[in-house]
Design a protein around this motif. Structure first.
Motif, short mmCIF file in Angstrom:
data_model
loop_
_atom_site.label_atom_id
_atom_site.label_comp_id
_atom_site.label_asym_id
_atom_site.label_seq_id
_atom_site.Cartn_x
_atom_site.Cartn_y
_atom_site.Cartn_z
N SER A 156 7.44 4.72 1.03
CA SER A 156 6.06 4.47 1.45
C SER A 156 5.09 5.45 0.83
O SER A 156 5.41 6.63 0.63
N ILE A 208 1.86 9.58 8.20
CA ILE A 208 2.97 9.14 7.34
C ILE A 208 3.90 10.32 7.06
O ILE A 208 5.12 10.20 7.14
N GLN A 211 10.35 5.36 4.94
CA GLN A 211 9.29 6.34 4.72
C GLN A 211 9.28 6.83 3.27
O GLN A 211 8.23 6.98 2.66
N ASN A 232 0.84 2.01 -0.55
CA ASN A 232 1.87 0.99 -0.30
C ASN A 232 2.69 1.44 0.90
O ASN A 232 3.79 1.96 0.78
N ASP A 233 2.12 1.23 2.08
CA ASP A 233 2.67 1.77 3.32
C ASP A 233 3.69 0.80 3.92
O ASP A 233 3.35 -0.08 4.72
N LEU A 234 4.95 0.97 3.52
CA LEU A 234 6.00 0.08 4.02
C LEU A 234 6.25 0.29 5.52
O LEU A 234 6.70 -0.62 6.20
#
Length: 712
Positions: free
Chosen positions: A93, A313, A90, A97-99
């Protein structure tokens, strides 16, 4: 506790003795080796824990103080759960760029991501030190007893020669009847190597949490880095991959029911030796109160997270943390009832009294103390959960402690920096507007569920939720704590240094803050009307529990005792096995990729499946990772006795090879923290076949598999 149960403790025949089932959480220097070998173990206890030569313990670490992880390559490659590495994934992220959603795979060591503050701890040695720690305590009572024990612990620790990167932790076992010293070694440069997208790593999310059948690829990968001398070092680009004393071979052999397994890790907390009255209070009072509070918080968060990606997120890790024990407690209550835990305890206590009549007086006192404590314990459960889950009140608590520290003259520059760092980190994933709703609803619950003597004067005004929400929202808007109002020309969420620039003005403003005043009224009422009574009675209970534990161990010579979990290194063992948790309901021990596709709901936040995984499934492109069914195994269950803290623990076969990664328990058996029952208690593990399949076929990261020793 009912009169009927109380009486039955002493009316049961002595023949109703406790039947020991295999299981337990064993200190690795005191393994139940014979039973492990009888169940199928091929290696020796010395292969598991040895201070004279490399052993399995050298490949097992405590991950960041809460989970377990294991080394699976000669280059320090670390495997743990996706949910254990979730906070780090998290942190890397962003919306762009949402890992969390996309996953992350370093293509070489240069692409591995540093994680400041993350650490792993090895256990170097374990020694029983009971005689040293209890020396000179025979005739002492509290508080002198604790003072003497603490002094003896310091004397012992100071007498030991250790390296600068090592520590000694002394832990009590069996409620203070024994003590053990753990020498630890800490590495602080831990880098993220790989993680599947949460559609794999968190597949099933909250719906499937604690549930079997399970299809979650709950794993992530890190690497330990060290100085060029292979010793612990602070993060540096010049550090090199750690070379372990031992690493675990990874087996992708097929599993069959009744295969021997053992789990090696750091279980957090169990209470297997409580009296019946304590178990009944947990089942009927404490757990239901905790469940009610978290249910309100989760429902409110979920409504926002489903419609707003930024909130999803921001709150992803926190939501998962709150939901985890909410669902666990629900299963625990049902499991305690289904396994007849209270009745079993009553029967066991009856058998003990028949052998040693002195135990009757101990149990009588425990029954009275628990009943006397009940109203205070219930308020403690509601109060602590409300303040923990209403983040705005939690922040107010931090500032309350800050003011108390300043006024006591204890707030130096170091402590002030720690506070600023803590609240800045907290604000990063905090929504004042959203939490105003959570706080309002939790205050309504607290006002309606709490006995009047435990509520602040005038608190009844919060009983109506419809009126409460706009009231708390208005308070939030005018609060510096929430970051929506300014102090010293800045907000605490914006320029914290400027907000703290005039400390006197900050404290005066805090004391007038509406959220702060609300928190103070709740805390001071609790501290006056509930906490002293609760704490005093708990001290007496703890003292008697120590006596009761000693009496159990002295009286029941047929039972093999192991200490309750307390976040120290333990071994538990059992067999690969399915279960029959309810009438006409039977679960197999293994799930497969086909089951992932059966649950697949396109676009769903819990049950979506990545297109590439669907393509691999449709093509049946499984490589060497399919089993005899022709499918890829995903998860399996066994009778290993695990709990929180065992997340990420290696599940090992009879030869000490890694066959799975522990990540959960079956919901019907979550009462195992209090009452392990082999009929219902199952731990859930990700199959190593699925882990390597995802790394190789899905992530195209065969370079990581090439590091490992794969047993085919």
């Amino acid at each position: 506790m009912t009169k009927k149960i109380l009486l039955s403790v002493f009316l049961l025949p002595a023949a109703m003795a406790f039947a020991q089932q295999y299981g337990g959480m064993w200190i690795p220097t005191e393994l139940n080796e014979k039973e492990m070998k009888d169940l199928g173990m091929k290696i020796s206890a010395k292969d598991i824990f040895n201070t004279q030569k490399p052993s399995i313990k050298d490949a097992v670490v405590q991950f960041n103080g809460g989970c377990t992880a294991e080394i699976i390559s000669p280059k320090g490659l670390l495997l743990t759960n996706h949910h254990c590495g979730y906070g780090q994934i998290q942190a890397h992220s962003t919306v762009q760029n949402d890992l969390l959603s996309n996953g992350f795979w370093a293509k070489n060591p240069d692409g591995e991501l540093p994680n400041p503050g993350v650490k792993v701890d090895f256990i170097v040695d374990i020694k029983e030190v009971t005689d040293q720690i209890l020396e000179g305590t025979d005739n002492l009572v509290e508080p002198e007893l604790t003072k003497k024990i603490n002094k003896n612990i310091e004397v012992y620790k100071n007498s030991q020669k250790i390296e600068s990167y090592q520590s000694i932790i002394v832990k009590s076992m069996y409620y203070g009847n024994k003590y053990y010293a753990f020498t630890t070694e800490t590495y602080k440069d831990i880098r993220l190597v790989g993680a599947p997208p949460q559609s794999i790593g968190k597949f099933g999310s909250d719906t499937d949490n604690w549930v079997w059948p399970r299809h979650t690829g709950d794993f992530s990968m890190f690497r330990i880095y060290a100085g060029k001398d292979n010793k612990p070092a602070e993060y540096s680009k010049d550090n090199v991959p750690y070379v372990p004393k031992h690493y675990l071979p990874v087996s992708i052999k097929d599993k069959t029911e009744n295969d021997f397994t053992f789990v090696f890790g750091f279980p957090g907390k169990t209470t297997e030796y409580l009296p019946a009255v304590a178990v009944e209070k947990i089942m009927t009072d404490i757990d239901p109160a905790r469940i009610a509070v978290r249910e309100v918080a989760l429902k409110t968060l979920d409504e926002k997270m489903r419609t707003d990606s930024e909130t999803r997120i921001k709150y992803a890790s926190k939501y998962a943390s709150v939901a985890n024990y909410w669902k666990k407690w629900i299963g625990e209550v049902e499991g305690l009832k289904k396994s007849n835990a209270v009745e079993k305890k009553v029967m066991y206590e009856g058998s003990l009294v028949a052998k040693n009549h002195e135990i009757k007086a101990t149990l009588d006192q425990l029954n009275k103390l628990y009943n006397d404590q009940a109203p205070y314990a219930l308020n403690n459960a509601y109060y602590t959960e409300v303040v923990r889950n209403a983040e705005t009140l939690k922040l107010a608590g931090d500032y309350y402690d800050y003011i108390a520290s300043v006024e006591a003259g204890k707030m130096d520059d170091k402590e002030l920096t720690k506070l600023k760092t803590k609240v800045t980190s907290f604000y990063k994933d905090y929504s004042a507007e959203l939490d105003a709703k959570v706080t309002a609803k939790l205050l309504t619950l607290y006002a309606n569920k709490t006995a009047p003597q435990f509520l602040p004067i005038g608190f009844a005004k919060y009983k109506d939720e419809n009126q409460n929400v706009p009231v708390i929202e208005e308070m939030s808007k005018n609060s510096i704590i929430t970051g929506r109002a300014q102090v010293n020309g800045a907000t605490l969420t914006g320029d914290i240094e400027k907000a703290f620039s005039n400390q006197d003005k900050l404290i005066k403003t805090l004391k007038k803050d509406p959220i702060y005043q609300l928190y103070v009224s709740m805390k001071e009422t609790y501290m006056k009307n509930a906490d002293p009574q609760f704490t005093s009675l708990q001290g007496k209970i703890d003292e008697l529990q120590k006596k009761f534990m000693a009496q159990q161990m002295a009286t029941d010579k047929d039972r093999k005792f192991f200490p309750d979990a307390n976040s120290t290194l333990r071994v538990t063992y059992g067999k690969v096995k399915g279960s029959t948790p309810r009438d006409a309901v039977s679960y197999g021990y293994q799930t497969h990729l086909a089951g992932v596709m059966e649950k697949y709901i396109p676009g769903d936040y819990e049950f979506d499946v990545p297109k590439k995984l669907i393509d691999l499934y449709n093509k049946k492109d499984y490589g060497i990772y399919k089993d005899k069914t022709g499918d890829v195994p995903v998860g399996f269950t066994a009778t290993n006795h695990t709990t929180g803290g065992n997340s990420g623990s290696p599940a090992l076969d009879a030869n000490g090879n890694l066959v799975g990664l522990n990540f959960d328990r079956q919901w019907e058996g979550t009462m195992s923290d209090i009452n392990y029952d082999p009929r219902f208690s199952r731990n859930i593990m990700v199959d190593t076949k699925y882990i390597l399949f995802i790394i190789d076929k899905y992530a195209d990261s065969k370079w990581l598999i090439d590091e490992m020793k794969v047993i085919k």
